[in-house]
Motif scaffolding. Sequence first.
Motif, mmCIF file in Angstrom:
data_model
loop_
_atom_site.group_PDB
_atom_site.id
_atom_site.type_symbol
_atom_site.label_atom_id
_atom_site.label_comp_id
_atom_site.label_asym_id
_atom_site.label_seq_id
_atom_site.Cartn_x
_atom_site.Cartn_y
_atom_site.Cartn_z
ATOM 1 N N UNK A 111 43.032 -1.207 -17.475
ATOM 2 C CA UNK A 111 42.169 -2.198 -16.850
ATOM 3 C C UNK A 111 41.792 -3.319 -17.804
ATOM 4 N N UNK A 112 41.468 -2.970 -19.049
ATOM 5 C CA UNK A 112 41.100 -3.987 -20.038
ATOM 6 C C UNK A 112 42.293 -4.873 -20.402
ATOM 7 N N UNK A 113 43.477 -4.286 -20.484
ATOM 8 C CA UNK A 113 44.669 -5.060 -20.838
ATOM 9 C C UNK A 113 44.930 -6.164 -19.816
ATOM 10 N N UNK A 114 44.780 -5.835 -18.544
ATOM 11 C CA UNK A 114 45.122 -6.785 -17.486
ATOM 12 C C UNK A 114 43.935 -7.614 -17.008
ATOM 13 N N UNK A 115 42.759 -7.388 -17.563
ATOM 14 C CA UNK A 115 41.583 -8.146 -17.150
ATOM 15 C C UNK A 115 41.364 -9.332 -18.095
ATOM 16 N N UNK A 116 40.537 -10.296 -17.708
ATOM 17 C CA UNK A 116 40.207 -11.406 -18.618
ATOM 18 C C UNK A 116 39.562 -10.956 -19.916
ATOM 19 N N UNK A 117 38.974 -9.760 -19.931
ATOM 20 C CA UNK A 117 38.361 -9.257 -21.162
ATOM 21 C C UNK A 117 39.398 -9.037 -22.256
ATOM 22 N N UNK A 118 40.660 -8.958 -21.890
ATOM 23 C CA UNK A 118 41.713 -8.786 -22.884
ATOM 24 C C UNK A 118 41.850 -9.963 -23.827
ATOM 25 N N UNK A 119 41.263 -11.113 -23.485
ATOM 26 C CA UNK A 119 41.373 -12.292 -24.350
ATOM 27 C C UNK A 119 40.301 -12.324 -25.437
ATOM 28 N N UNK A 120 39.323 -11.428 -25.369
ATOM 29 C CA UNK A 120 38.293 -11.377 -26.408
ATOM 30 C C UNK A 120 38.936 -11.027 -27.744
ATOM 31 N N UNK A 121 38.505 -11.703 -28.805
ATOM 32 C CA UNK A 121 39.062 -11.455 -30.140
ATOM 33 C C UNK A 121 38.072 -10.678 -30.994
ATOM 34 N N UNK A 122 38.568 -9.627 -31.640
ATOM 35 C CA UNK A 122 37.734 -8.812 -32.519
ATOM 36 C C UNK A 122 37.331 -9.633 -33.735
ATOM 37 N N UNK A 123 36.047 -9.788 -33.956
ATOM 38 C CA UNK A 123 35.552 -10.584 -35.067
ATOM 39 C C UNK A 123 35.158 -11.990 -34.673
ATOM 40 N N UNK A 124 35.352 -12.363 -33.414
ATOM 41 C CA UNK A 124 35.001 -13.701 -32.950
ATOM 42 C C UNK A 124 36.219 -14.572 -32.749
ATOM 43 N N UNK A 125 36.067 -15.701 -32.055
ATOM 44 C CA UNK A 125 37.205 -16.549 -31.701
ATOM 45 C C UNK A 125 38.026 -17.043 -32.894
#
Length: 563
Positions: A111-125
């Motif tokens: 679900x996370x892979x295919x959702x918009x949340x997958x674009x979040x970057x670890x550590x910030x943009x």
Amino acid sequence: MTKPQEPKNPSDGDKPAGEGIRRPDGPTALIDTDYVIGQDNISTRAMGLDLDLHGKVFTISALVILVFVFLTLALQNQVEPIFNGVRDWLTGNLTWVFLSGANIFVLVCLGLIFSPLGRVRIGGPGAKPDYTYFGWFAMLFAAGMGIGLVFYGVAEPMTHFGTSLAGTTTGPDGVRTDWAPLNGAAGNEAGAMSLGMAATIFHWGLHPWAAYSLVGLALAIFAYNKGLPLTIRSVFYPILGERVWGWPGHCIDILAVFSTLFGLATSLGLGASQASAGLHYLFGIPNTNVTMTLLIVAITIVALVSVLSGLDKGVQRLSMINMVMAFLLLGFIIVVGPTMMIATDFFTNIGSYLHYLPALSMPFGREDANFSQGWTAFYWAWWISWSPFVGMFIARVSRGRTVREFLLSVLLVPTLVSVLWMTAFGETAIHQQIASGFQGVQDAALELKLFAMLGQMPLATITSVLGIILVIVFFVTSSDSGSLVIDSITAGGKVDAPTTQRVFWCLIEGAIAIALLLGGGLGALQAAAVSTGLPFTIVLLVGCYALVKGLMSEPRPSKKAKA
């Protein structure tokens, strides 16, 4: 290669305790309290030893573990039936909990892979990765499954092939007594191979890495993006709020320590038993508890050296050595073994895995109780008990990756390598039986199946020695990685705690492995993994909700931006 940027610890820096917590700027920071987790830490220097530990978490964890080790060693004969009884009751009555939980972990990852949340970057943009892909993969793979792949690479495919080929049997009460997965494949060699390989890959594929992925991702997001300490309790801040710094949080961290220690001890015990069996097979060294104990002591000493060298010099270097040796042995098996069979069946086995996946994942209505309880439930408990350790370790080296990149890499790359490994080792042994009628692998004990298979190939002594060395180095890697992680948890999330504490936990890991081996052998190891894996399954299920809630507050680049 640069050292990964560690999350700012609340009790570090130029602010005294009680003046507030350093946190990232902007609306995504969760912390708005003056409470400092470091206030519970004991920082002192006594008798030349530096200490900086969380008083409650460290004290309770250490005391309980030390009492457990003492009682297990003092009452070796009495505790074995207790361990076996605990394992049998948990797997016999609560298998559905493990299977259901593991299925949910896979679904959440997808679900996370295919959702918009997958674009979040670890550590910030603007965060950049600290490690190359090769270094990253080497560390997460060596820490996650090293010893198990060597131990079960031949043993599990051969076992499932044999039980599937033998078919099903029932007792007088109509309950199945065989160990075949699903309905077996009586008398059908091709069907037994397909089912046996699918069952093996099921245990080493998406499900275990989903548990690792979720813990690692949650820790990374809450540490690098939210400014919370790198400890398991931080994941639950969206649910518990300020209570996460009190006893609810203490209990979560203490449970994570127990889970990690017993999960590690299970792997270390398996590794010691296989190394001892290999030394007896090759050189006639007695395969006894004394030999296994001496192996654990010697390897723990080597692990101490690696622990003292730190993450970059110690753990990463050993992980890369592991990868090189593992792929040398894997390449030898592919070239010298049935090469075309391995090459074609790699894809065939993936298809078999996907075909049987729904049936193998079913938590209810199973007739193959011995397989689902004795194999799958134990595996899921083992992987879940490892998840705090592997997850925290992956989190420490994954800054700069997007959620989608993280999950795809951590889920798919190790799964594909596991498929290749199991196909090469397992089908080489199966081919020896089918083509030449060699029964030595099938008849050998689990810890000897690898050496029995290598004994039928060229350079048998060299490759067998390489297998033993591989087990030992994986042993060291797991031990020193685990020590770093447990030390961080018991130091309130610190990642630069004094090395004295890491030495303590490294020694404790070896002591637990010895105690379990002497107090019940494989049954005790399995009981330890299952009993700690069960409560942590519940913890992880709640953690899934906390992770999604935390990700929803993170800024996400637009679809046009590179994810």
